[in-house]
Design a protein around this motif. Structure first.
Motif, PDB file in Angstrom:
ATOM      1  N   ASP A  77       0.810  -1.224   0.000  1.00 54.79           N
ATOM      2  CA  ASP A  77       0.000   0.000   0.000  1.00 54.79           C
ATOM      3  C   ASP A  77       0.842   1.272   0.000  1.00 54.79           C
ATOM      4  O   ASP A  77       0.305   2.377   0.046  1.00 54.79           O
ATOM      5  N   THR A  78       2.182   1.131  -0.072  1.00 55.63           N
ATOM      6  CA  THR A  78       3.051   2.323  -0.077  1.00 55.63           C
ATOM      7  C   THR A  78       3.592   2.648  -1.471  1.00 55.63           C
ATOM      8  O   THR A  78       4.376   3.578  -1.613  1.00 55.63           O
ATOM      9  N   TRP A  79       3.173   1.902  -2.480  1.00 57.22           N
ATOM     10  CA  TRP A  79       3.661   2.170  -3.835  1.00 57.22           C
ATOM     11  C   TRP A  79       3.238   3.555  -4.302  1.00 57.22           C
ATOM     12  O   TRP A  79       2.095   3.959  -4.132  1.00 57.22           O
ATOM     13  N   ARG A  80       4.169   4.296  -4.918  1.00 53.48           N
ATOM     14  CA  ARG A  80       3.891   5.589  -5.510  1.00 53.48           C
ATOM     15  C   ARG A  80       4.553   5.647  -6.884  1.00 53.48           C
ATOM     16  O   ARG A  80       5.645   5.118  -7.081  1.00 53.48           O
ATOM     17  N   ILE A  81       3.889   6.311  -7.848  1.00 51.75           N
ATOM     18  CA  ILE A  81       4.424   6.448  -9.201  1.00 51.75           C
ATOM     19  C   ILE A  81       4.341   7.906  -9.623  1.00 51.75           C
ATOM     20  O   ILE A  81       3.309   8.558  -9.418  1.00 51.75           O
ATOM     21  N   GLU A  82       5.434   8.426 -10.196  1.00 50.91           N
ATOM     22  CA  GLU A  82       5.439   9.799 -10.705  1.00 50.91           C
ATOM     23  C   GLU A  82       6.184   9.850 -12.027  1.00 50.91           C
ATOM     24  O   GLU A  82       7.008   8.989 -12.329  1.00 50.91           O
TER      25      GLU A  82
END
Length: 216
Positions: A77-82
């Motif tokens: 639940d900590t995945w981030r994409i930019e």
């Protein structure tokens, strides 16, 4: 990955060259805080850059082969994409992913559990920084760099390597560095030998894993 660590004294160490390892130690005397340690290693892997990157990025499987790693869990639940500027002229931007992972390292009866913030910039770099709130590290940062390189080269070329037929190089210069500092001198005394051994055997473990997955 290793998802890996100041006193003012002279530095004991060696210069760093491809395929050779070096270890820098800032010594600390009695009553001083825990020393900061640095380690660097580099080696050419006979595999494509994307293959090596994906293997190092697969944190969940570290416990299967990374020296003294007994737990490795990505917090989904900590995945981030930019979107960020790319290093490839043909593209204007690329994805940069980040995630938190929990690792336990050591050997019985000594174990250390900590959380790392991992940034993945495929296929060039992976960095991991320990969460200071865990209390184990005052500072810890690991960096993996991946560069396509011709067979036999010891440094990355100035531009992309293209083989006959337009294929990219199937060899990768892998650079690994770790800098860490324990939160207390007492803790450092107990754990430093474990982390030193892990750092020094890290590259060989990843190369062996590549051999097992992709063939020699």
């Amino acid at each position: 990955m290793f998802l890996f660590s100041r006193a003012q004294r002279s530095i004991v160490g060696t210069s760093f060259k491809c395929g050779r390892r070096g270890f820098l130690l800032f010594s600390a005397g009695i009553g001083q805080r825990a020393p900061r340690q640095r380690f660097q290693d580099s080696q050419v892997f006979p595999y494509a850059r994307e293959q090596v990157f994906d293997l190092v990025a697969d944190i969940d499987r570290y416990r299967e082969y990374v020296p003294m790693c007994t737990e490795s869990t990505v917090l989904r639940d900590t995945w981030r994409i930019e979107r960020v500027p790319t290093r490839e002229p043909a593209k204007q931007s690329t994805e940069r992913r980040s995630v938190q992972a929990v690792l336990t390292v050591g050997y019985p009866p000594f174990h250390e559990r900590y959380t790392s913030y991992v940034v993945l910039e495929r296929p060039w770099r992976i960095t991991a920084t320990a969460d200071q709130k865990d209390g184990i590290f005052k500072y810890m940062r690991t960096v993996w760099d991946f560069a396509s390189t011709p067979v036999g080269a010891t440094t990355p070329p100035p531009g992309p390597v293209v083989l006959e037929g337009g294929q990219t190089s199937a060899h990768t210069l892998v650079r690994f560095s770790i800098e860490y500092e324990f939160a207390s001198a007492l803790h450092a005394h107990a754990a430093s030998l474990v982390f030193d051994k892990m750092a020094r055997s890290n590259m060989a473990a990843y190369l062996a894993r590549c051999n097992a997955l992709y063939g020699e």
